[in-house]
Design a protein around this motif. Structure first.
Motif, short mmCIF file in Angstrom:
data_model
loop_
_atom_site.label_atom_id
_atom_site.label_comp_id
_atom_site.label_asym_id
_atom_site.label_seq_id
_atom_site.Cartn_x
_atom_site.Cartn_y
_atom_site.Cartn_z
N ALA A 77 -6.70 -10.95 -1.93
CA ALA A 77 -6.21 -9.67 -1.38
C ALA A 77 -6.57 -9.51 0.09
O ALA A 77 -6.88 -8.42 0.55
N GLY A 92 -6.69 -8.74 3.74
CA GLY A 92 -5.95 -7.74 4.50
C GLY A 92 -5.54 -6.51 3.71
O GLY A 92 -5.01 -5.56 4.27
N LYS A 93 -5.80 -6.53 2.41
CA LYS A 93 -5.37 -5.40 1.60
C LYS A 93 -6.53 -4.50 1.22
O LYS A 93 -6.34 -3.40 0.72
N ILE A 94 -7.73 -4.99 1.41
CA ILE A 94 -8.88 -4.18 1.04
C ILE A 94 -10.02 -4.45 2.01
O ILE A 94 -10.24 -5.59 2.44
N ARG A 95 -10.71 -3.39 2.38
CA ARG A 95 -11.73 -3.53 3.40
C ARG A 95 -12.85 -2.51 3.10
O ARG A 95 -12.58 -1.34 2.83
#
Ligand code: FAD
Ligand code: AMP
Lengths: 289, 329
Positions: B181, B183-186
């Protein structure tokens, strides 16, 4: 925004100490207990409703008769026997727009199969969020949501305590509970979420449309269904489908070979009359002081 | 023969005590099946944590340094790769918030069943049978996993922390797989609550307050002095957390933490099923409550060993005083 909320029916969890085990130990029986919506799912449903409403337009209707306070769609899905329709209706009465029943015997399910079915439903429905309960109050597994995220290849935030987003944004800012703290996470939709009781806090959900200073009432669960809501729920769409129709070949991973009631704690409580007596007992009898 | 991989939980370069409960489980399985157990130190500070983890008798300790704060998508691919390449039959961690977040993801990657939050394991003819509390601790199920690989999370309060063994396990580097994932979760921020008091899950004594305590100020003035006189950890009911008396990390129960100390003192707590789910395993349970223990309004009376029927505002300060005296003598 479209949110898929899986809801499971469970034997009344407030009376979980009344469930019984069959004599041969192969079954848990909850005869005499009411079926309830899994409270952990109810919390997530409440959060989903908050994410998809504009409370400043509560009760207002557009020219087409559609409610103006709904700014998104909540779709419920339950996997279970025909009876589970009741649980879906309850969620519709609370304000969700549609329901899906995936018919299956409770005994044929485990968290893996549930995740498989939900993955199939999510692929069909393309929601922005699948918002599950963190666990079923009967099995207490706490597995289906996380497995689902992995099967879909979506990011996941477990144990959400607050959510914030803006209209048109593809990102949620979510805080989540750790054992000893709080993590703040930015997650892009589509994603999977689960919640804890903190999500019910009056200011835990901010969708950028409901006025920023709005406070929901203090509550230990989801909103009550109004009489109007209950009436409306009867007319809301409820689709029934099956594992086969969804193209799911269930792959069970869990098999319970035995159930037992926990050993009773020895004896009854000793009622003590004074602090001195308590200290004396803890010191010389229980030997813990 | 079943080899077990223990996934360590690390904070500030140190293995958390939760890991040692999972090691105890791994030892039981390895001994019962003539297999071996390894420990995977994963995350930021894995290198220094690995040194520490080498003291617990594992066949080897694997080290996967991943910079930055934990999130499951960053760790799961590496855990799954290590599990696959090592041919482990069981991959285990503690059923802490960390283990419960991470391990089902690993399981999905390994096509494995999950035995979640187990309280025990039995080995019968080489087969692993897991016991786990269900229905908020009102039923114990014996679970068989039908997949070749098992993923297990163990309840910390039911598996004593492993103690150090002789010698040191060899340490090897494990390859780090790219995060899922991307770039989708930070992770934007991690706030840990620092407390001078012992951690709930590891404390010998837990003192909890409920709605009966009435306010944050009363917690401070009435409950905390007893907590500190006993050197205890502090807990709370959901009602006390909901009302804002104490912070949510202290919640004990089905939604909160599970504890099983030698002594549990419940002050102004009625004992709802969901609260009992988090403390029923305690050795000695004391309730301080003004309700009649026989009329069913305070179900904690059904599981308490000692029930002091009293107003907490009178009883708790007296108890604190008595404990101080006892400790001084
Ligand atoms: C899905 C779900 C999950 C839940 N998870 C949890 C959980 O993890 N943990 C949890 O704790 N709860 C949980 N709950 C909530 C639970 O059902 C109860 O509502 C809660 O535990 C009640 O807290 P309490 O005992 O402090 O309050 P109450 O039930 O209101 O009890 C207060 C007690 O204080 C006593 N009291 C009042 N004044 C005094 C005084 N002056 N002196 C002495 N005694 C006094 C009263 O007699 C009473 O017994 C959950 C509920 C649901 C539905
Ligand atoms: N039969 C079911 N139907 C719909 N959702 C379910 C079902 N079983 C589990 N779930 C969802 O998965 C979550 C976690 O379940 P579990 O892994 O069983 O603890 C629950 O809180 C529900 O949101």
């Amino acid at each position: 925004m479209k949110i898929l909320v899986p809801v499971k029916r469970v034997a009344d969890p407030d009376n979980a100490n009344k469930v019984k085990v069959s004599d041969d130990g192969t079954k848990v029986t909850s005869d005499g207990l009411e079926w309830k919506m899994n409270p952990f799912d109810e919390w997530s449903l409440e959060a989903a409703l908050r994410l998809t409403e504009d409370v400043s337009k509560k009760g207002m209707k557009g020219d087409d008769g559609k409610p103006l306070d709904r700014i998104g769609e909540v779709v419920l899905v339950s996997i279970g026997p025909k009876d589970a329709v009741q649980t879906i209706r309850q969620g519709l009465a609370m304000g969700a727009e549609r329901g899906i029943l995936v018919e299956a015997e409770d005994s044929s399910l485990d968290s893996h199969v549930v995740a498989q079915v939900l993955a199939a439903v999510a692929q069909k429905e393309n929601p922005d969020i699948v918002f599950l309960g963190k666990q079923s109050a009967d099995g207490d597994s706490n597995v289906a949501g996380t497995k689902l995220a992995e099967m879909l290849g979506w990011p996941l935030v477990n144990y959400a305590t607050s959510i914030r987003t803006e209209p048109g944004s593809d990102t949620l800012t979510v805080t989540r509970a750790l054992d000893g703290g709080v993590q703040t996470i930015e997650v892009k939709m589509p994603c999977v979420l689960t919640s804890t009781d903190r999500i019910l806090h009056p200011e835990s959900v901010k969708n950028g449309v409901t006025p920023e200073d709005h406070k929901y009432p203090e509550s230990e669960g989801g909103r009550y269904a109004s009489l109007k809501g209950i009436m409306a729920a009867k007319k809301k769409p409820l689709e029934e489908t099956t594992l086969e129709a969804l193209g799911v070949t269930p792959k069970r991973t869990e098999e319970y070979v035995k159930f037992a009631l926990p050993p009773a704690r020895e004896g009854k409580a000793t009622v003590v009359e004074s602090v001195d007596e308590l200290v004396e007992k803890l010191h010389s009898e229980a030997k813990v002081l | 023969m079943t080899d077990v991989l223990v996934v360590a939980e690390i904070a500030d370069g140190k293995p958390q005590k939760t890991t040692l409960s999972a090691v105890t489980f791994a030892k039981q399985v390895a001994e019962g099946t003539s297999g071996a157990y390894d420990i995977l130190a994963i995350g930021e500070g894995a290198a220094s944590a690995a040194e520490e983890l080498a003291k617990y008798g594992a066949r080897k300790v694997l080290r996967a340094e991943i910079a930055g704060p934990y999130y499951a998508e960053a760790y799961a691919p590496t855990v799954a790769e290590v599990a696959k390449s090592g041919g482990y039959g069981v991959v285990a961690a503690c059923a802490s918030a960390y283990g419960k977040d991470l391990m089902p993801r690993v399981a999905a990657k390994l096509d494995a069943g999950v035995a979640s939050d187990i309280s025990g394991v039995a080995i019968e003819g080489g087969e692993l049978l897991y016991t786990r509390p269900m229905y908020a601790g009102n039923v114990f199920g014996t679970l068989k996993l039908t997949t070749p690989v098992h993923v297990v999370t163990v309840r910390q309060s039911e598996f004593e922390a492993a103690s150090e063994a002789d010698g040191a396990s060899p340490i090897e580097d494990a390859p780090v797989a790219p995060a899922d994932a991307e770039g989708k979760i930070r992770v934007v921020n991690v706030e840990t609550i620092q407390s001078e008091r012992p951690d709930l899950a590891a404390a010998d004594i837990v003192v909890s307050g409920g709605r009966g305590v009435g306010s944050a100020e009363n917690f401070h003035k009435v409950v905390e002095p007893l907590v500190d006189a006993l050197g205890a950890a502090m807990g709370a009911s959901r009602a006390a957390v909901d009302a804002g008396y104490v912070s949510p990390e202290l919640q004990i129960g089905q939604t909160g933490r599970v504890v099983a100390p030698k002594l549990y003192i419940a002050i102004g707590i009625s004992g709802a099923i969901q609260h009992l789910a988090g403390m029923k395993g305690s050795k000695v349970i004391v309730a301080i409550n003004k309700a009649d223990p026989t009329d069913g309004t305070a179900p904690i009376a059904d599981i308490a060993d000692y029930y002091l029927r009293a107003d907490l505002f009178e009883a708790v300060p007296k108890l604190t005083e008595a404990v101080r005296k006892l400790k001084a003598s």
